[in-house]
Design a protein around this motif. Structure first.
Motif, short mmCIF file in Angstrom:
data_model
loop_
_atom_site.label_atom_id
_atom_site.label_comp_id
_atom_site.label_asym_id
_atom_site.label_seq_id
_atom_site.Cartn_x
_atom_site.Cartn_y
_atom_site.Cartn_z
N LEU A 75 28.40 40.72 45.56
CA LEU A 75 28.57 40.12 44.24
C LEU A 75 29.01 41.16 43.21
N VAL A 76 28.40 42.32 43.24
CA VAL A 76 28.72 43.37 42.26
C VAL A 76 30.11 43.95 42.51
N VAL A 77 30.45 44.19 43.75
CA VAL A 77 31.72 44.87 44.06
C VAL A 77 32.91 43.92 44.05
N ALA A 78 32.78 42.75 44.70
CA ALA A 78 33.96 41.90 44.86
C ALA A 78 33.73 40.44 44.52
N GLY A 79 32.53 39.95 44.68
CA GLY A 79 32.27 38.52 44.56
C GLY A 79 32.65 37.91 43.22
N VAL A 80 32.32 38.61 42.14
CA VAL A 80 32.63 38.07 40.82
C VAL A 80 34.14 37.96 40.62
N TRP A 81 34.88 38.95 41.06
CA TRP A 81 36.33 38.96 40.86
C TRP A 81 37.01 37.88 41.70
N ILE A 82 36.56 37.72 42.94
CA ILE A 82 37.13 36.67 43.79
C ILE A 82 36.78 35.29 43.22
N PHE A 83 35.54 35.14 42.76
CA PHE A 83 35.09 33.90 42.15
C PHE A 83 35.96 33.54 40.95
N LEU A 84 36.18 34.51 40.07
CA LEU A 84 37.00 34.27 38.88
C LEU A 84 38.45 33.97 39.23
N SER A 85 38.98 34.61 40.26
CA SER A 85 40.38 34.33 40.64
C SER A 85 40.53 32.91 41.19
N HIS A 86 39.55 32.44 41.95
CA HIS A 86 39.61 31.06 42.44
C HIS A 86 39.47 30.07 41.29
N LEU A 87 38.61 30.37 40.33
CA LEU A 87 38.49 29.48 39.17
C LEU A 87 39.77 29.48 38.34
N GLN A 105 39.05 22.30 46.13
CA GLN A 105 38.98 23.26 47.24
C GLN A 105 38.86 24.70 46.73
N HIS A 106 39.54 25.00 45.62
CA HIS A 106 39.41 26.34 45.04
C HIS A 106 37.99 26.58 44.53
N VAL A 107 37.37 25.54 43.97
CA VAL A 107 35.98 25.68 43.53
C VAL A 107 35.06 25.88 44.73
N LYS A 108 35.34 25.17 45.83
CA LYS A 108 34.56 25.35 47.05
C LYS A 108 34.69 26.79 47.55
N LEU A 109 35.91 27.31 47.57
CA LEU A 109 36.13 28.70 47.98
C LEU A 109 35.46 29.68 47.02
N ALA A 110 35.48 29.35 45.73
CA ALA A 110 34.85 30.23 44.74
C ALA A 110 33.34 30.31 45.00
N MET A 111 32.72 29.19 45.30
CA MET A 111 31.28 29.20 45.56
C MET A 111 30.95 29.98 46.83
N MET A 112 31.79 29.86 47.83
CA MET A 112 31.57 30.61 49.07
C MET A 112 31.82 32.10 48.85
N ALA A 113 32.81 32.43 48.03
CA ALA A 113 33.16 33.83 47.80
C ALA A 113 32.15 34.54 46.90
N LEU A 114 31.38 33.79 46.16
CA LEU A 114 30.39 34.40 45.27
C LEU A 114 29.29 35.08 46.08
N THR A 115 28.71 34.40 47.02
CA THR A 115 27.67 34.96 47.89
C THR A 115 27.86 34.42 49.31
#
Length: 124
Positions: A75-87, A105-115
């Protein structure tokens, strides 16, 4: 219907590009011993990014404390950035009626990419 939506997602929704990005990230992370668990999560995200329609995200049974620690690090290193890019990709798609399924589907991927640790995608 899922097949048609997955084909349209791969071509028009950016599914192939997102999948290749996750695969490249996973390969680079797997070059180091420390990065292997994170690379495996990237591969899991790549599979979901290629064919997201007809899948849902569920919590894996028996989550452990190591997965929680890895989720915090992710979450600290990559999750937030991937989450924001999908949003950021989902918002313009949600404006049009045709783009709403792709935005979901992007929101689904964002939730998976967060944690991603302790979660997996299963067929619905």
């Amino acid at each position: 219907m899922r097949l048609l939506l997955n084909i349209l997602w791969a071509i028009l929704g950016g599914g192939i590009v997102i999948c290749l990005e996750y695969l490249l990230g996973g390969l680079l992370l797997c070059l180091t011993v420390v990065g292997i668990p994170f690379g495996v999560q990237c591969f899991k995200l790549a599979g979901l990014a290629l064919l997201p329609f007809g899948k849902e995200i569920v919590d894996a049974p028996g989550s452990n404390p190591i997965g929680c620690v890895l989720n915090v690090f992710w979450l600290v290193v990559a999750g937030v950035w991937i989450f924001l890019s999908h949003l950021a990709l989902a918002l313009p798609l949600a404006v049009s009626i045709i783009g709403i399924p792709f935005a979901i589907q992007h929101v689904k991927l964002a939730m998976m990419a967060l944690t991603p640790f302790g979660k997996h995608a299963r067929e619905t």
